[in-house]
Design a protein around this motif. Structure first.
Motif, mmCIF file in Angstrom:
data_model
loop_
_atom_site.group_PDB
_atom_site.id
_atom_site.type_symbol
_atom_site.label_atom_id
_atom_site.label_comp_id
_atom_site.label_asym_id
_atom_site.label_seq_id
_atom_site.Cartn_x
_atom_site.Cartn_y
_atom_site.Cartn_z
ATOM 1 N N LEU A 150 0.839 -1.204 0.000
ATOM 2 C CA LEU A 150 0.000 0.000 0.000
ATOM 3 C C LEU A 150 0.876 1.258 0.000
ATOM 4 O O LEU A 150 0.657 2.173 -0.785
ATOM 5 C CB LEU A 150 -0.965 -0.004 1.195
ATOM 6 N N GLY A 151 1.877 1.282 0.880
ATOM 7 C CA GLY A 151 2.769 2.437 0.951
ATOM 8 C C GLY A 151 3.538 2.648 -0.341
ATOM 9 O O GLY A 151 3.804 3.788 -0.747
ATOM 10 N N GLN A 152 3.904 1.546 -0.998
ATOM 11 C CA GLN A 152 4.638 1.680 -2.274
ATOM 12 C C GLN A 152 3.762 2.385 -3.310
ATOM 13 O O GLN A 152 4.254 3.100 -4.168
ATOM 14 C CB GLN A 152 5.024 0.294 -2.806
ATOM 15 N N ILE A 153 2.463 2.168 -3.225
ATOM 16 C CA ILE A 153 1.564 2.698 -4.254
ATOM 17 C C ILE A 153 1.012 4.085 -3.899
ATOM 18 O O ILE A 153 0.966 4.969 -4.746
ATOM 19 C CB ILE A 153 0.441 1.670 -4.551
ATOM 20 N N GLY A 155 2.022 5.922 -0.933
ATOM 21 C CA GLY A 155 2.893 6.698 -0.042
ATOM 22 C C GLY A 155 2.655 6.299 1.410
ATOM 23 O O GLY A 155 1.572 5.858 1.795
ATOM 24 N N LYS A 156 3.720 6.508 2.214
ATOM 25 C CA LYS A 156 3.745 5.997 3.588
ATOM 26 C C LYS A 156 2.676 6.647 4.490
ATOM 27 O O LYS A 156 1.984 5.956 5.240
ATOM 28 C CB LYS A 156 5.148 6.294 4.147
ATOM 29 N N GLY A 157 2.544 7.965 4.400
ATOM 30 C CA GLY A 157 1.606 8.662 5.292
ATOM 31 C C GLY A 157 0.169 8.221 5.050
ATOM 32 O O GLY A 157 -0.603 7.977 5.995
ATOM 33 N N ALA A 159 -0.723 5.423 3.678
ATOM 34 C CA ALA A 159 -0.838 4.009 4.058
ATOM 35 C C ALA A 159 -1.054 3.894 5.572
ATOM 36 O O ALA A 159 -1.927 3.153 6.029
ATOM 37 C CB ALA A 159 0.411 3.237 3.642
ATOM 38 N N HIS A 160 -0.284 4.668 6.359
ATOM 39 C CA HIS A 160 -0.487 4.649 7.815
ATOM 40 C C HIS A 160 -1.928 5.030 8.141
ATOM 41 O O HIS A 160 -2.570 4.422 8.989
ATOM 42 C CB HIS A 160 0.461 5.635 8.502
ATOM 43 N N GLN A 161 -2.410 6.071 7.478
ATOM 44 C CA GLN A 161 -3.779 6.533 7.752
ATOM 45 C C GLN A 161 -4.798 5.433 7.452
ATOM 46 O O GLN A 161 -5.666 5.128 8.277
ATOM 47 C CB GLN A 161 -4.084 7.781 6.913
ATOM 48 N N MET A 162 -4.678 4.822 6.271
ATOM 49 C CA MET A 162 -5.661 3.792 5.901
ATOM 50 C C MET A 162 -5.601 2.587 6.836
ATOM 51 O O MET A 162 -6.625 2.028 7.199
ATOM 52 C CB MET A 162 -5.454 3.335 4.442
ATOM 53 N N VAL A 163 -4.379 2.185 7.203
ATOM 54 C CA VAL A 163 -4.243 0.976 8.025
ATOM 55 C C VAL A 163 -4.654 1.261 9.474
ATOM 56 O O VAL A 163 -5.378 0.475 10.087
ATOM 57 C CB VAL A 163 -2.802 0.410 7.951
ATOM 58 N N ALA A 164 -4.224 2.407 10.021
ATOM 59 C CA ALA A 164 -4.501 2.678 11.442
ATOM 60 C C ALA A 164 -5.963 3.036 11.694
ATOM 61 O O ALA A 164 -6.503 2.737 12.758
ATOM 62 C CB ALA A 164 -3.591 3.794 11.949
ATOM 63 N N THR A 165 -6.618 3.680 10.714
ATOM 64 C CA THR A 165 -8.047 4.003 10.917
ATOM 65 C C THR A 165 -8.927 2.829 10.508
ATOM 66 O O THR A 165 -10.043 2.694 10.999
ATOM 67 C CB THR A 165 -8.491 5.229 10.069
ATOM 68 N N GLY A 166 -8.438 2.005 9.583
ATOM 69 C CA GLY A 166 -9.264 0.917 9.055
ATOM 70 C C GLY A 166 -10.421 1.415 8.216
ATOM 71 O O GLY A 166 -11.298 0.639 7.825
ATOM 72 N N GLN A 167 -10.460 2.721 7.925
ATOM 73 C CA GLN A 167 -11.583 3.306 7.183
ATOM 74 C C GLN A 167 -11.496 3.020 5.688
ATOM 75 O O GLN A 167 -10.392 2.936 5.141
ATOM 76 C CB GLN A 167 -11.573 4.837 7.359
ATOM 77 N N TRP A 177 -5.446 9.419 -4.938
ATOM 78 C CA TRP A 177 -4.263 8.919 -4.241
ATOM 79 C C TRP A 177 -3.417 7.964 -5.089
ATOM 80 O O TRP A 177 -2.405 7.447 -4.619
ATOM 81 C CB TRP A 177 -4.684 8.209 -2.943
ATOM 82 N N GLY A 178 -3.862 7.683 -6.305
ATOM 83 C CA GLY A 178 -3.073 6.806 -7.184
ATOM 84 C C GLY A 178 -3.237 5.326 -6.872
ATOM 85 O O GLY A 178 -2.462 4.490 -7.343
ATOM 86 N N LEU A 179 -4.271 5.014 -6.089
ATOM 87 C CA LEU A 179 -4.508 3.600 -5.759
ATOM 88 C C LEU A 179 -5.142 2.876 -6.944
ATOM 89 O O LEU A 179 -4.909 1.681 -7.144
ATOM 90 C CB LEU A 179 -5.409 3.535 -4.515
ATOM 91 N N VAL A 180 -5.947 3.602 -7.709
ATOM 92 C CA VAL A 180 -6.485 3.032 -8.958
ATOM 93 C C VAL A 180 -6.091 3.956 -10.109
ATOM 94 O O VAL A 180 -5.901 5.156 -9.914
ATOM 95 C CB VAL A 180 -8.022 2.844 -8.914
ATOM 96 N N ASN A 181 -5.990 3.370 -11.296
ATOM 97 C CA ASN A 181 -5.554 4.162 -12.450
ATOM 98 C C ASN A 181 -6.700 4.893 -13.139
ATOM 99 O O ASN A 181 -6.504 5.960 -13.707
ATOM 100 C CB ASN A 181 -4.869 3.262 -13.476
ATOM 101 N N GLU A 182 -7.895 4.291 -13.111
ATOM 102 C CA GLU A 182 -9.065 4.893 -13.767
ATOM 103 C C GLU A 182 -10.312 4.503 -12.996
ATOM 104 O O GLU A 182 -10.333 3.463 -12.333
ATOM 105 C CB GLU A 182 -9.240 4.369 -15.215
ATOM 106 N N ILE A 183 -11.365 5.325 -13.156
ATOM 107 C CA ILE A 183 -12.685 4.975 -12.595
ATOM 108 C C ILE A 183 -13.694 4.968 -13.740
ATOM 109 O O ILE A 183 -13.674 5.867 -14.599
ATOM 110 C CB ILE A 183 -13.191 6.022 -11.592
ATOM 111 N N TYR A 184 -14.571 3.983 -13.705
ATOM 112 C CA TYR A 184 -15.629 3.882 -14.718
ATOM 113 C C TYR A 184 -16.955 3.571 -14.028
ATOM 114 O O TYR A 184 -16.973 3.184 -12.859
ATOM 115 C CB TYR A 184 -15.302 2.745 -15.704
ATOM 116 N N THR A 185 -18.049 3.653 -14.792
ATOM 117 C CA THR A 185 -19.321 3.180 -14.240
ATOM 118 C C THR A 185 -19.245 1.658 -14.175
ATOM 119 O O THR A 185 -18.399 1.033 -14.841
ATOM 120 C CB THR A 185 -20.499 3.578 -15.147
ATOM 121 N N GLN A 186 -20.150 1.058 -13.426
ATOM 122 C CA GLN A 186 -20.186 -0.417 -13.328
ATOM 123 C C GLN A 186 -20.262 -1.041 -14.723
ATOM 124 O O GLN A 186 -19.591 -2.017 -15.001
ATOM 125 C CB GLN A 186 -21.437 -0.861 -12.538
#
Ligand code: CAA
Length: 260
Positions: A150-153, A155-157, A159-167, A177-186
Motif C-alpha cells: 500500500l505504501g509503495q503505491i 505513499g507511507k503517510g 498508508a499509515h492513515q488507511m491501516v490505522a483508521t481501518g476506514q 491517491w493513485g490507488l487506482v488508475n481509472e474509474i468507470y461506471t459499473q
C-alpha cells in the motif's frame, strides 16, 4: 480445468478470472486461494493469454477480505501459516507473474481483497468501489502484503492513515491517491478493463513480461518486510482483541477492545 469458486473465460488473448462467492462478498477462503493459484499458474504459461483481468462476481464486491469465519478460531501458529501460505500461493505469486494482471475493482475491496488488488499490476475501479484495510477493527493487521504494497503505491503517510483508521475510501479518493488508475461506471468497467488488456496484448509479450520483472525489481529490496508482517500478523492471533474483533464481526455487533 474446473473450479468451484472461480469462473474462467478466455477471449482474444485475454483471460477473465471471476471469483464466484457472491453471497460471501467473494471473501477469500483457503479453497479460493488454492484455485486462484491453480488458475494463475495455468494462465501464466498459456501462450494464448497476454493479459489477465480479475474481478468479483456481482455488483457489490470485488473481494471483501480474507474469510473471517475460516480463521476466527486460529491460534498464533495457524495465523502465521495463513499469512505465509497466502503470500506464497497468491499475493507474491500474482505480483511476480510474467503475464500482466489487471484488477477490475467492481465494489468493496477490503483487507485481503484490497491486498489482492495491490498485488495486481494495474487497478481500475467502478465508481461505487470502496477500498480499505479494516484489519485493525478485527484485532489484526493486514497479512497479505498490504503493509508493504500500500505504501509503495500511495505513499507511507496515506498508508499509515488507511491501516490505522481501518476506514474505507471512495473510488474518487482512491483515484486521487493513485490507488487506482481509472474509474468507470459499473457497466463500463469490464469493457474498459478489456480495452486496456487488449492494448497490452498487442505489444511484444517478452518485453511486457521483462518490464514487469524490471519494475518489480525496483521495489523488492525489502523481502524481510514480508517476514515482519507474517510474524506480527501471527502475533495478533494470540491476543484477546483478535478473538473479540472476529467474534464481533460474526455476531454482527461492535467490538469492545481492551488492549490485551
Ligand atoms: N469474511 C467472511 N464473510 C464475509 C466477509 C469476510 N471478509 N465479508 C463479508 N462476509 C459475509 C458476511 O458475513 C455475510 O454473510 P451472511 O449473509 O452469511 O451473514 C455476507 O458476506 C454479506 O455481508 P454483510 O451482510 O456484512 O454485508 P453488508 O452490506 O452489511 O456489509 C461489508 C458489507 C461492509 C463489506 C461487510 O461485509 C464487512 O465489513 N466485511 C468484512 C470486511 C473485512 O473486515 N475484511 C478484512 C478481513 S481480514 C483480512 O483480510 C486479513 C488479511 O489481511 C489476511
Amino acid at each position: 480445468m474446473t473450479f468451484e469458486q472461480l469462473h474462467l473465460k478466455k477471449e482474444n488473448k485475454i483471460a477473465f478470472v471471476t471469483i464466484t462467492r457472491e453471497k460471501k462478498l467473494n471473501a477469500l477462503d483457503s479453497a479460493t486461494i488454492q484455485e486462484l493459484h491453480e488458475a494463475f499458474s495455468v494462465l501464466d504459461i498459456d501462450s494464448q493469454v497476454r493479459a489477465i483481468v480479475i474481478m468479483g462476481q456481482g455488483q457489490k464486491a470485488f473481494v471483501a477480505g480474507a474469510d473471517i469465519a475460516e480463521f476466527s478460531s486460529f491460534n498464533q501458529q495457524q495465523g502465521e501459516a495463513l499469512s505465509r501460505l497466502g503470500h506464497e500461493k497468491l499475493f507474491a505469486f500474482v505480483e511476480n507473474l510474467s503475464t500482466p494482471v489487471i484488477a477490475a475493482i467492481n465494489g468493496y475491496a477490503l483487507g485481503g481483497g484490497l491486498e489482492l488488488a495491490l498485488s495486481c499490476h494495474m487497478r481500475v475501479a467502478s465508481d461505487n468501489a470502496r477500498m480499505g484495510l479494516p484489519e485493525v477493527t478485527l484485532g489484526l493487521i493486514p497479512g497479505y502484503g498490504g503493509t508493504r504494497r500500500l505504501g509503495q503505491i500511495i505513499g507511507k503517510g496515506r498508508a499509515h492513515q488507511m491501516v490505522a483508521t481501518g476506514q474505507m475510501i471512495s473510488a474518487d479518493k482512491a483515484m486521487q491517491w493513485g490507488l487506482v488508475n481509472e474509474i468507470y461506471t459499473q457497466e463500463e468497467l469490464v469493457p474498459k478493463a478489456t480495452e486496456l488488456a487488449l492494448k497490452i496484448a498487442a505489444n511484444a509479450p517478452i518485453s511486457v513480461s521483462h518490464s514487469i520483472k524490471a519494475i518489480n525489481a525496483q521495489y523488492s529490496n525489502s523481502v524481510e518486510s514480508f517476514e515482519t508482517e507474517i510474524q506480527l500478523f501471527g502475533a495478533c492471533f494470540a491476543t484477546n482483541d483478535f478473538k473479540e474483533g472476529t467474534s464481533a464481526f460474526l455476531e454482527k455487533r461492535k467490538p469492545d477492545f481492551k488492549g490485551n
